[in-house]
Motif scaffolding. Sequence first.
Motif, mmCIF file in Angstrom:
data_model
loop_
_atom_site.group_PDB
_atom_site.id
_atom_site.type_symbol
_atom_site.label_atom_id
_atom_site.label_comp_id
_atom_site.label_asym_id
_atom_site.label_seq_id
_atom_site.Cartn_x
_atom_site.Cartn_y
_atom_site.Cartn_z
ATOM 1 N N ARG A 79 94.023 -13.484 -16.058
ATOM 2 C CA ARG A 79 94.056 -13.426 -17.688
ATOM 3 C C ARG A 79 93.963 -11.752 -18.140
ATOM 4 O O ARG A 79 93.567 -11.404 -19.151
ATOM 5 C CB ARG A 79 92.895 -14.134 -18.304
ATOM 6 N N ASP A 80 94.860 -11.097 -17.267
ATOM 7 C CA ASP A 80 94.857 -9.595 -17.407
ATOM 8 C C ASP A 80 96.084 -9.004 -18.273
ATOM 9 O O ASP A 80 96.937 -8.372 -17.785
ATOM 10 C CB ASP A 80 94.753 -8.880 -16.313
ATOM 11 N N TYR A 81 96.262 -9.518 -19.435
ATOM 12 C CA TYR A 81 97.607 -9.253 -20.372
ATOM 13 C C TYR A 81 97.248 -9.611 -21.618
ATOM 14 O O TYR A 81 96.059 -10.131 -22.142
ATOM 15 C CB TYR A 81 98.525 -10.248 -19.800
ATOM 16 N N THR A 82 98.061 -9.166 -22.465
ATOM 17 C CA THR A 82 97.912 -9.423 -23.845
ATOM 18 C C THR A 82 99.555 -9.336 -24.726
ATOM 19 O O THR A 82 100.416 -8.828 -24.228
ATOM 20 C CB THR A 82 97.212 -8.184 -24.826
ATOM 21 N N ALA A 116 102.032 -8.276 -19.579
ATOM 22 C CA ALA A 116 102.700 -9.346 -20.432
ATOM 23 C C ALA A 116 104.299 -9.339 -20.330
ATOM 24 O O ALA A 116 104.664 -10.420 -20.344
ATOM 25 C CB ALA A 116 102.309 -9.301 -21.880
ATOM 26 N N GLU A 160 99.696 -9.930 -27.840
ATOM 27 C CA GLU A 160 99.582 -9.693 -29.204
ATOM 28 C C GLU A 160 100.130 -8.670 -29.795
ATOM 29 O O GLU A 160 100.754 -8.898 -31.211
ATOM 30 C CB GLU A 160 98.021 -9.020 -29.646
ATOM 31 N N TYR A 201 95.436 -0.925 -23.054
ATOM 32 C CA TYR A 201 96.533 -1.782 -24.020
ATOM 33 C C TYR A 201 97.583 -1.749 -23.245
ATOM 34 O O TYR A 201 98.292 -2.748 -23.070
ATOM 35 C CB TYR A 201 96.460 -1.369 -25.214
ATOM 36 N N LYS A 203 97.915 -3.920 -20.063
ATOM 37 C CA LYS A 203 97.885 -5.204 -20.471
ATOM 38 C C LYS A 203 99.405 -5.649 -21.064
ATOM 39 O O LYS A 203 99.935 -6.935 -20.874
ATOM 40 C CB LYS A 203 96.792 -5.765 -21.291
#
Length: 221
Positions: free
Chosen positions: A115-118, A182, A120, A175, A178
């Motif tokens: 779960r090493d992503y974003t 993504a 957003e 950021y 990540k």
Amino acid sequence: MIELKGMETKELVAAAVLADQERRRAASELNRYKAELERRGAKVMEDQNTHYVKFFGDAGKASVTDSSKLDILNPDKLKAWLGDGVYKTKIKENVKTEYKVDVKLERALKAVFQRDYTFEQGLDEFLQKMDPAPDPAQRAVLRKKLKGDYEKDRATLLEVMQLPEGTDLDVELWYIYKIKNAELIRAFLPEEGIDITMEGLRKCILVDSKMSVALDYEGEV
């Protein structure tokens, strides 16, 4: 150097026992030092989103590496979630039924598992919100050069934005790392139902991490 031929057998035994005890004590001490270096290295790597850090001392240097291995638990289900196109072009099966995963897909799958992503915001949106923010020409260069690698991305930001060497960029680099993960995930997975797909992928793979310390010095200390 001790002359062994002139020693009595019981003396040899005693010397061997003593040497072995000293070896065990030294090995125990070394393991304690390495464990502390691993702890400190893990903190630095967590702060900087790297998997490698180097510490320097008067007598030499120590390299701490956090290596991870991707293991495919269920290839049939993995193929179903990835789709035939990605699976066939990015994963090779050898004669022993071992799986060689393309490096970019491997990074994407590791990011999914950890779960090493974003999702957003995209890279361009994030760059515009930086303080100071790069101008449009700088953003165009950064979009091409930023890769999600802490050291390289830090050097790129300093150079392109002409920032002082001591500028604190840890949050920005975290950021960027990540966001780039993504981007890789989106490149391989269909946008529709991507959360469900990622949850399915996590059940097909396993990522094992291992920390190691390597010492580098010249001659006898």
